[in-house]
Design an enzyme around this catalytic site. Structure first.
Site, PDB file in Angstrom:
ATOM      1  N   GLU A 115     -54.115-121.281  70.899  1.00 12.23           N
ATOM      2  CA  GLU A 115     -55.035-121.931  70.606  1.00 12.23           C
ATOM      3  C   GLU A 115     -55.819-121.267  69.533  1.00 12.23           C
ATOM      4  O   GLU A 115     -56.773-121.645  68.689  1.00 12.23           O
ATOM      5  CB  GLU A 115     -56.138-121.908  71.725  1.00 12.23           C
ATOM      6  CG  GLU A 115     -55.831-122.729  72.933  1.00 12.23           C
ATOM      7  CD  GLU A 115     -55.634-124.311  72.215  1.00 12.23           C
ATOM      8  OE1 GLU A 115     -56.369-124.685  71.590  1.00 12.23           O
ATOM      9  OE2 GLU A 115     -54.887-124.864  72.821  1.00 12.23           O
ATOM     10  N   ARG A 160     -45.757-120.815  42.225  1.00 13.40           N
ATOM     11  CA  ARG A 160     -45.407-121.418  41.016  1.00 13.40           C
ATOM     12  C   ARG A 160     -46.163-121.419  40.131  1.00 13.40           C
ATOM     13  O   ARG A 160     -45.852-121.678  38.896  1.00 13.40           O
ATOM     14  CB  ARG A 160     -44.946-122.799  41.138  1.00 13.40           C
ATOM     15  CG  ARG A 160     -45.720-123.807  42.055  1.00 13.40           C
ATOM     16  CD  ARG A 160     -45.260-125.144  42.333  1.00 13.40           C
ATOM     17  NE  ARG A 160     -44.587-125.970  41.357  1.00 13.40           N
ATOM     18  CZ  ARG A 160     -45.453-126.780  40.585  1.00 13.40           C
ATOM     19  NH1 ARG A 160     -46.756-126.796  40.607  1.00 13.40           N
ATOM     20  NH2 ARG A 160     -44.589-127.581  39.812  1.00 13.40           N
ATOM     21  N   ASP A 175     -48.723-131.325  35.540  1.00 17.86           N
ATOM     22  CA  ASP A 175     -48.686-131.801  37.230  1.00 17.86           C
ATOM     23  C   ASP A 175     -49.941-132.412  37.461  1.00 17.86           C
ATOM     24  O   ASP A 175     -50.946-132.277  37.039  1.00 17.86           O
ATOM     25  CB  ASP A 175     -48.702-130.435  38.000  1.00 17.86           C
ATOM     26  CG  ASP A 175     -46.988-129.894  38.034  1.00 17.86           C
ATOM     27  OD1 ASP A 175     -46.286-130.759  37.927  1.00 17.86           O
ATOM     28  OD2 ASP A 175     -46.862-128.695  38.407  1.00 17.86           O
TER      29      ASP A 175
HETATM   30  N1  SAM Z   1     -57.652-124.623  68.779  1.00 17.47           N
HETATM   31  C1  SAM Z   1     -57.392-124.845  67.306  1.00 17.47           C
HETATM   32  C2  SAM Z   1     -58.284-125.903  66.690  1.00 17.47           C
HETATM   33  O1  SAM Z   1     -58.410-126.828  67.442  1.00 17.47           O
HETATM   34  O2  SAM Z   1     -58.774-125.657  65.587  1.00 17.47           O
HETATM   35  C3  SAM Z   1     -55.760-125.117  66.773  1.00 17.47           C
HETATM   36  C4  SAM Z   1     -54.903-123.812  67.054  1.00 17.47           C
HETATM   37  S1  SAM Z   1     -53.208-124.671  66.548  1.00 17.47           S
HETATM   38  C5  SAM Z   1     -52.651-125.213  67.831  1.00 17.47           C
HETATM   39  C6  SAM Z   1     -52.556-122.815  66.171  1.00 17.47           C
HETATM   40  C7  SAM Z   1     -52.438-122.329  64.787  1.00 17.47           C
HETATM   41  O3  SAM Z   1     -51.818-123.129  63.964  1.00 17.47           O
HETATM   42  C8  SAM Z   1     -53.823-122.009  64.099  1.00 17.47           C
HETATM   43  O4  SAM Z   1     -54.264-120.541  64.604  1.00 17.47           O
HETATM   44  C9  SAM Z   1     -53.429-121.999  62.735  1.00 17.47           C
HETATM   45  O5  SAM Z   1     -53.077-120.550  62.682  1.00 17.47           O
HETATM   46  C10 SAM Z   1     -52.369-123.054  62.609  1.00 17.47           C
HETATM   47  N2  SAM Z   1     -52.834-124.339  62.075  1.00 17.47           N
HETATM   48  C11 SAM Z   1     -52.799-125.226  62.866  1.00 17.47           C
HETATM   49  N3  SAM Z   1     -53.204-126.531  62.137  1.00 17.47           N
HETATM   50  C12 SAM Z   1     -53.481-125.991  60.882  1.00 17.47           C
HETATM   51  C13 SAM Z   1     -54.030-126.587  59.714  1.00 17.47           C
HETATM   52  N4  SAM Z   1     -54.258-127.661  59.648  1.00 17.47           N
HETATM   53  N5  SAM Z   1     -54.112-125.715  58.689  1.00 17.47           N
HETATM   54  C14 SAM Z   1     -53.619-124.331  58.706  1.00 17.47           C
HETATM   55  N6  SAM Z   1     -53.447-123.909  59.984  1.00 17.47           N
HETATM   56  C15 SAM Z   1     -53.197-124.777  60.970  1.00 17.47           C
END
Ligand code: SAM
Length: 235
Positions: A115, A160, A175
């Site tokens: 989570e 990059r 770009d």
């Molecule tokens: N409970 C969180 C919420 O609803 O915001 C989602 C947790 S997600 C299942 C687990 C991890 O995936 C996060 O702690 C983050 O590091 C990463 N993550 C998930 N979606 C992301 C996104 N759109 N951008 C960046 N990191 C993401």
């Protein structure tokens, strides 16, 4: 630039050995260190998570373990690094952020799973002054299983832009989203040989050798494509 990545899946970062990022490391432009979060646990099961306070589904990653790992990385830092926290609830990543990140000497990525990471981790390092900045960043409005893929995206876009990583610097300035003329534009269509393929011909102007006309055509096509796919960029 130095990059530290903390994760429970160090193997996730094996693509960093490839292509431009791999070459940048070989050339000494980027130094990468990957740290296994589980090596900072103290119990025999190498636990990194626990049930959420307040109840609810899923598990939350422990501030204690993350604190140990981050402090170990900080001990090795020569300058104050920037802490990058991939999270769906952060600012949405874009080219402007990539440019900002490319200007720093040291980035530390903390890659959550389950989570997510106990919120006190970000709060603590925002207050402690050990990082020059703490940046919570989302790569888009969807939820991944972990931060590793997000870190790869951020690093690919950022690296990059570091001087010397791309042989021809013009390819960066031309770009989509590049500062200057392309700031709010998507790149238009591009072609290479042969001049005709499957009954489709390369636009005459590109074969004309007239650089002014070609530049104008590219601008017009970039505008057309932007109006079609991303009209809000021109608003
Ligand atoms: N409970 C969180 C919420 O609803 O915001 C989602 C947790 S997600 C299942 C687990 C991890 O995936 C996060 O702690 C983050 O590091 C990463 N993550 C998930 N979606 C992301 C996104 N759109 N951008 C960046 N990191 C993401």
């Amino acid at each position: 630039m130095r990059v530290d990545l903390i994760t429970i899946f160090p193997e996730y970062f094996s693509p960093l050995k490839l292509s431009l990022f791999g070459k940048a490391q070989e050339a000494g432009l980027v130094e990468v260190k990957i740290h296994d979060l589980r090596s900072f646990t103290i119990d025999k099961h190498k636990t990194v998570d626990d049930a959420p306070y307040g109840g609810g589904p899923g598990m939350v990653m422990s501030a204690v373990v993350w604190g140990e790992a981050i402090d170990a990385v900080l001990k090795q830092a020569k300058t104050k690094p920037v802490l990058v926290v991939p999270t769906p609830s952060g600012n949405v990543f874009n080219q402007e952020m990539a440019i900002k990140l490319a200007s720093f000497d040291h980035l530390v990525f903390i890659n959550g799973r389950y989570e997510g990471i106990d919120s006190r981790v970000v709060e603590h390092y925002q207050q402690s002054g050990e990082f020059s900045d703490v940046i919570e960043v989302s790569i888009g409005d969807y939820v991944l299983a972990g931060g590793e893929v997000a870190a790869l995206v951020i690093l690919e876009a950022t690296s990059r832009l570091i001087n010397g990583v791309i042989g021809n610097e013009d390819s960066v300035t031309d770009d989509s989203f590049a500062p200057g003329e392309m700031q709010n534009l998507l790149e238009g269509p591009i072609y290479t040989r042969p001049p005709s393929w499957q009954g489709l011909d390369v636009p005459e102007v590109l074969l004309s050798g007239d650089h002014a006309k070609i530049a104008q055509w590219r601008k017009d096509e970039a505008l057309k494509r932007t109006r079609k796919f991303r009209p809000e960029l021109q608003a």
